[in-house]
Design a protein around this motif. Structure first.
Motif, PDB file in Angstrom:
ATOM      1  N   VAL A 150      86.830   3.089   6.893  1.00  0.00           N
ATOM      2  CA  VAL A 150      87.547   4.362   6.761  1.00  0.00           C
ATOM      3  C   VAL A 150      87.615   5.088   8.108  1.00  0.00           C
ATOM      4  O   VAL A 150      86.584   5.468   8.669  1.00  0.00           O
ATOM      5  N   ALA A 151      88.830   5.279   8.593  1.00  0.00           N
ATOM      6  CA  ALA A 151      89.008   6.034   9.838  1.00  0.00           C
ATOM      7  C   ALA A 151      88.547   7.466   9.627  1.00  0.00           C
ATOM      8  O   ALA A 151      88.793   8.053   8.575  1.00  0.00           O
ATOM      9  N   GLY A 152      87.877   7.996  10.615  1.00  0.00           N
ATOM     10  CA  GLY A 152      87.365   9.362  10.522  1.00  0.00           C
ATOM     11  C   GLY A 152      85.858   9.386  10.327  1.00  0.00           C
ATOM     12  O   GLY A 152      85.226  10.402  10.560  1.00  0.00           O
ATOM     13  N   LEU A 153      85.310   8.253   9.876  1.00  0.00           N
ATOM     14  CA  LEU A 153      83.860   8.156   9.719  1.00  0.00           C
ATOM     15  C   LEU A 153      83.282   7.325  10.852  1.00  0.00           C
ATOM     16  O   LEU A 153      83.942   6.432  11.377  1.00  0.00           O
ATOM     17  N   LYS A 154      82.036   7.606  11.174  1.00  0.00           N
ATOM     18  CA  LYS A 154      81.277   6.726  12.053  1.00  0.00           C
ATOM     19  C   LYS A 154      80.067   6.236  11.273  1.00  0.00           C
ATOM     20  O   LYS A 154      79.528   6.970  10.440  1.00  0.00           O
ATOM     21  N   SER A 174      76.653  14.844  16.890  1.00  0.00           N
ATOM     22  CA  SER A 174      78.051  14.395  16.834  1.00  0.00           C
ATOM     23  C   SER A 174      78.906  15.400  16.084  1.00  0.00           C
ATOM     24  O   SER A 174      78.505  15.940  15.057  1.00  0.00           O
ATOM     25  N   ASP A 176      81.615  14.491  14.727  1.00  0.00           N
ATOM     26  CA  ASP A 176      82.267  13.701  13.677  1.00  0.00           C
ATOM     27  C   ASP A 176      81.272  13.411  12.564  1.00  0.00           C
ATOM     28  O   ASP A 176      80.063  13.355  12.799  1.00  0.00           O
ATOM     29  N   SER A 249      80.616   1.399  13.163  1.00  0.00           N
ATOM     30  CA  SER A 249      81.886   2.044  13.479  1.00  0.00           C
ATOM     31  C   SER A 249      81.627   3.190  14.427  1.00  0.00           C
ATOM     32  O   SER A 249      80.986   4.166  14.034  1.00  0.00           O
ATOM     33  N   PRO A 250      82.094   3.124  15.669  1.00  0.00           N
ATOM     34  CA  PRO A 250      82.765   1.951  16.236  1.00  0.00           C
ATOM     35  C   PRO A 250      81.764   0.829  16.525  1.00  0.00           C
ATOM     36  O   PRO A 250      80.567   1.072  16.620  1.00  0.00           O
ATOM     37  N   ILE A 251      82.297  -0.376  16.663  1.00  0.00           N
ATOM     38  CA  ILE A 251      81.466  -1.525  17.036  1.00  0.00           C
ATOM     39  C   ILE A 251      81.614  -1.752  18.544  1.00  0.00           C
ATOM     40  O   ILE A 251      82.721  -1.693  19.091  1.00  0.00           O
ATOM     41  N   ARG A 285      87.588 -10.362  15.931  1.00  0.00           N
ATOM     42  CA  ARG A 285      87.782  -9.731  17.251  1.00  0.00           C
ATOM     43  C   ARG A 285      87.226 -10.613  18.379  1.00  0.00           C
ATOM     44  O   ARG A 285      87.822 -10.726  19.441  1.00  0.00           O
ATOM     45  N   ARG A 289      88.951 -12.263  21.615  1.00  0.00           N
ATOM     46  CA  ARG A 289      88.521 -11.918  22.976  1.00  0.00           C
ATOM     47  C   ARG A 289      87.918 -13.103  23.732  1.00  0.00           C
ATOM     48  O   ARG A 289      87.993 -13.162  24.955  1.00  0.00           O
TER      49      ARG A 289
ATOM     50  N   ALA B 451      91.922  11.540  14.992  1.00  0.00           N
ATOM     51  CA  ALA B 451      91.197  10.738  14.005  1.00  0.00           C
ATOM     52  C   ALA B 451      89.711  11.090  14.095  1.00  0.00           C
ATOM     53  O   ALA B 451      89.007  11.128  13.090  1.00  0.00           O
ATOM     54  N   TYR B 452      89.280  11.349  15.333  1.00  0.00           N
ATOM     55  CA  TYR B 452      87.880  11.731  15.558  1.00  0.00           C
ATOM     56  C   TYR B 452      87.820  12.903  16.526  1.00  0.00           C
ATOM     57  O   TYR B 452      88.719  13.077  17.354  1.00  0.00           O
ATOM     58  N   ALA B 453      86.763  13.664  16.416  1.00  0.00           N
ATOM     59  CA  ALA B 453      86.565  14.777  17.341  1.00  0.00           C
ATOM     60  C   ALA B 453      85.968  14.289  18.659  1.00  0.00           C
ATOM     61  O   ALA B 453      86.333  14.771  19.735  1.00  0.00           O
ATOM     62  N   ASP B 454      85.051  13.320  18.569  1.00  0.00           N
ATOM     63  CA  ASP B 454      84.352  12.833  19.767  1.00  0.00           C
ATOM     64  C   ASP B 454      84.894  11.490  20.251  1.00  0.00           C
ATOM     65  O   ASP B 454      84.267  10.832  21.072  1.00  0.00           O
ATOM     66  N   HIS B 456      86.611   7.457  19.578  1.00  0.00           N
ATOM     67  CA  HIS B 456      86.163   6.251  18.871  1.00  0.00           C
ATOM     68  C   HIS B 456      86.750   5.064  19.627  1.00  0.00           C
ATOM     69  O   HIS B 456      87.967   5.009  19.878  1.00  0.00           O
ATOM     70  N   ALA B 457      85.905   4.138  19.995  1.00  0.00           N
ATOM     71  CA  ALA B 457      86.332   3.042  20.860  1.00  0.00           C
ATOM     72  C   ALA B 457      87.485   2.243  20.257  1.00  0.00           C
ATOM     73  O   ALA B 457      88.409   1.842  20.966  1.00  0.00           O
ATOM     74  N   LEU B 458      87.455   2.010  18.975  1.00  0.00           N
ATOM     75  CA  LEU B 458      88.502   1.209  18.341  1.00  0.00           C
ATOM     76  C   LEU B 458      89.842   1.941  18.379  1.00  0.00           C
ATOM     77  O   LEU B 458      90.889   1.332  18.634  1.00  0.00           O
TER      78      LEU B 458
END
Lengths: 334, 482
Positions: A150-154, A174, A176, A249-251, A285, A289, B451-454, B456-458
């Motif tokens: 889910v985008a918006g979560l870490k 954070s 976020d 997330s992110p990886i 990924r 790469r 999408a993020y405040a801080d 996000h690498a992706l």
């Protein structure tokens, strides 16, 4: 130091649960806007005692026993965050997060974007996750991929006491929302926590053990298993490099890539089912790469596409040293 | 009033609620217990109360899907599915029998109005009203407002301009300028009345239909159009006007309001928070959880339910077997039903509720009994599920018309005033049309923004990849150009 765990002034050995407790205590001390909330987190100190003593020292207004309603916990935490607070909420067990899933996915994750960045949602959701403690159903699951998607979560998960301390500090800082997956079967594992150390960035992976033949990447509870596998492999003459991913997330693909460019082989390990899991994403990924560096297909070790089994079967279900080494052997056979 | 409601009266006094009469009605109702029997537990021994019902039986019925579980009360199940106009006539004779004497008899005739729309078999609940559909100013023993002519004129102006904005948006949707519009037509009084009860430091959590409340909060109406045009998903700064973003997932915002109110209390502030939601949302677990949290933490939040009778195609009796305001009783705070088409009553009741919140008396539920005159949204076709007669009946209760009649008959406004509002309304229309036609589309790369405040690498990686993908077309375009 008090039994309840005060913020450590000097480096000391702490179990993971105490390290998190200590980190929460530090955050509560440093920022009056930090709140701890959840079921049984107050008087009881949480079912795993992670919040032990916090309500006693910071009061019911900041360490809040909530009604037994997960959506309500996260939904009100969102409201508190909108008011300027930084709530750290506990979901008692992994399998109980789903009543809150709607609030997390449709509201918490998207509100910052909905407001075109004009508001922030600094909410940490702590979820003790994973198996290995002989529990009943819904107490041993690893749902991290459902959140990492889910985008918006870490999403992060520490594997040791030091990371547990520091990553909690960083998660609370954070702006976020962070889903903080706590490896519940490692709660009692001790490790050195140095509050004066300079921590690695929250979403960076760390090489936990250097090696040359195969990269084994994991996070949370599986890092220990991989380190043990690496020690065993060494006796057999195989050098494994263990990467502690720490963040789902992110990886940190760069760190994994650097390792794989060196070893040419990658085995991914997690308790969660492998199908559409974190490992699947990393495999895709890294294949992109590192296509010309790979000596073998990327392999995954993890849970099966079946409900988490009853406790008497979990030792067979969970990835262990043998299953990791089996995958390592298969990778080396190419 | 019944014996039970006498007890309720003293309870209400103890709690010092503004919604005394509502509390009375709530207790009077629940004491009937006809509901428990009517809910599919037909085998319950005579005299058994709801709480005394054997656990097993209750569990059994609750596990069944609703359609089947109501099978034992065939007539009730049947009538609720039909259009209210008909079912009320059919169901009332039968189902009213076990109910206690209706409150109507002793009620001051002017202070209450019987309204259709509740589940058949329920005693008619009280309705706070200060202005009848005919435009007659009446009094209510618990709620009143003392307004100057200018203030009443202001409410009229608010409603007219809000309706104009709404009509303009509907037209713009028809013209293809908006992808969708959720009209508030018919709900102007509920929104303006409640919206004008608030102070600037109070905080509003709306659904996606609170255009009138937004107006009261000085939100530029054209800001509301962005999400319906598809240029953003909200986009305004909630803290500028203390008006949170529109929330589309039904009921979610009620928890946010409760959490926000918990924060207000922690700060020691005397602001109030108001959560808007509808009759459909009242079925959501989040709303029930918000009621629980607000009650146990005594949060300064007002729950403002606009019961507009329809959740898309489902009538209110598909959501609740009791009038919605009566649910508050079970959570431990007062509930009151107000004539949602009466701007004065909505203002009076909301003022009382926010006052309660400010003074530490905790939450209150207001059910504004109103009607969604239009479709759910511009994508909806209400002719498939409701009758013209019903709409016509509600048209006679129009919130704007009744205030106009009152203003005129009481000599509170002259022709020049009405002409002035009409002129403003025209100007509003022009402003909205102009604004929408000049509203720019967002830049493609806005997909990745916020999408993020801080960060996000992706997101960074995908943004760069997508930018380079897009740039590859630009290259080939320019080559073709050569």
């Amino acid at each position: 130091m008090a039994a309840t765990g005060t913020a450590p002034a000097a480096a000391q050995k702490l179990p993971v649960a105490k390290a998190i407790n200590s980190s929460l205590r530090t955050a509560l001390e440093n920022d009056p806007k930090v709140l701890v909330m959840g079921e049984d987190v107050g008087k009881l100190g949480g079912v795993f005692r992670v919040t032990d003593g916090l309500q006693k020292d910071f009061g019911e207004d900041r360490v809040i026993d909530t009604p037994l309603a997960e959506s309500g916990i996260v939904g009100t935490a969102i409201g508190l965050a909108l008011r300027g607070y930084r709530p750290v909420v506990e979901i008692q067990f992994d399998g109980f997060v789903f009543p809150a899933y709607d609030q997390i996915v449709t509201q918490l994750a998207k509100m910052h974007a909905r407001a075109l960045g004009k508001i922030k949602l600094p909410v940490v959701i702590r979820i003790p996750y994973g198996g290995g403690i002989g529990a009943v159903e819904h107490h041993s699951e690893s749902p991290e991929a459902l959140f990492a998607h889910v985008a918006g979560l870490k999403c992060v998960s520490p594997s040791n006491a030091s990371d547990a301390y520091w990553m909690m500090q960083q998660a609370i800082e954070s702006d976020d929302p962070v889903i903080f997956f706590e490896p519940k079967r490692r709660y009692w594992d001790k490790g050195e926590v140095d509050p004066s150390a300079i921590p690695a960035p929250l979403h960076s992976a760390q090489v936990a053990r250097q090696g040359s033949a195969v990269t084994v990447a994991a996070y949370g509870p599986m890092v220990k298993v991989c380190l043990e596998a690496a020690a065993a492999a060494e006796e057999e003459g195989n050098s494994l490099e263990v990467v502690d991913l720490r963040s789902m997330s992110p990886i940190d693909f760069d760190t994994v890539q650097r390792s794989v460019e060196k070893t040419g082989r990658l085995v991914l390990v997690h308790e969660a089912p492998v199908f559409l899991g974190t490992g699947a994403e990393i495999a895709a990924r890294i294949t992109e790469r590192c296509f010309y560096h790979l000596e073998a297909p990327v392999l995954r070790v993890g849970g099966f596409h079946a409900p988490y089994p009853p406790a008497r079967l979990e030792d067979e279900y969970l990835p262990n040293l043998d299953r990791v080494l089996d995958a390592v052997d298969r990778a080396l056979a190419y | 009033m019944t014996v039970e409601s006498t007890a309720a009266r003293s309870d209400a006094r103890r709690s010092g609620t503004g919604g005394k009469r509502a509390t009375q009605a709530a207790t009077g109702r629940s004491a009937g217990n006809g509901k428990a029997a009517g809910n599919g537990t037909a085998e319950v021994p005579e005299g058994a109360t709801a709480s005394g019902t054997p656990r097993k039986a209750a569990a059994k019925t609750s596990r069944k899907p609703p359609a089947k579980s109501t099978g034992s009360t065939k007539s009730a199940g049947k009538t609720t599915r039909k259009a209210p106009a008909k079912s009320a006539a059919k169901g009332s004779a039968k189902a009213k029998a076990p109910a206690k004497a209706p409150a109507e008899a002793k009620a001051p005739a002017k202070a209450r109005t019987r309204v259709s729309g509740d589940a058949p078999g329920q005693p008619e609940p009280e309705l706070v009203q200060l202005l009848t559909p005919e435009g007659e100013r009446v009094t209510h023993p618990d709620y009143d407002v003392d307004l100057s002519a200018e203030e009443i004129q202001g409410l009229y102006r608010d409603m007219v301009l809000t309706r104009r904005f709404d009509a303009e948006a509907t037209a713009l949707q028809r013209q293809g300028e908006l992808g969708l519009w959720a009209s508030l037509l018919g709900q102007e009084a509920a929104q303006i009345g409640s919206g004008r009860a608030l102070r600037p430091d109070d905080y509003v959590f709306p659904t996606y239909r609170e255009h009138g409340v937004a107006w009261c909060r000085d939100v530029d109406p054209t800001m509301l159009l962005g999400m319906f045009r598809g240029v953003n998903n909200g986009g305004w700064d909630p803290n500028t006007n203390n008006f949170h973003l529109y929330t589309i997932v039904i009921g979610s915002q009620v928890l946010h309001a409760t959490g926000y109110a918990m924060g207000v209390a922690k700060d020691g502030a005397d602001s109030a928070v108001i959560a808007y939601f509808g009759d459909g949302a009242s079925s959501q677990g989040d709303v029930a959880e918000a009621f629980t949290f607000s009650a146990v933490y005594n949060a300064p939040v007002v729950f403002f339910c606009q019961n507009n009778q329809w959740a898309i195609s489902e009538p209110t009796e598909r959501q609740s077997r009791v009038p919605i305001y009566q649910r508050a009783q079970g959570f431990g705070f007062p509930g009151v039903r107000v004539d949602g088409n009466d701007v004065l009553a909505c203002l009076a009741v909301t003022k009382a509720a926010v006052e309660r919140a400010r003074t530490g008396e905790g939450p209150m539920l207001i059910e504004a009994f109103t009607y969604r005159m239009g479709a759910h949204t511009t994508s909806d076709d209400p002719t498939r599920y409701r009758s013209d007669e019903e709409r016509t009946a509600w048209e006679a209760k129009d919130p704007i018309q009744r205030l106009r009649v009152y203003l005129e008959s009481a000599g509170l406004a002259d022709d020049a005033f009405f002409a002035g509002v009409e002129e403003e309304s025209e100007a509003m229309g022009r402003h909205v049309r102009e604004a929408i036609r000049t509203m720019p589309d967002p830049d493609t790369m806005a997909i990745f923004e916020n999408a993020y405040a801080d960060g996000h690498a992706l997101v960074d990686e995908e943004r760069a990849q997508f930018a380079s993908y897009l740039a590859s077309f630009a290259d080939s375009d320019s080559q073709e150009g050569r």
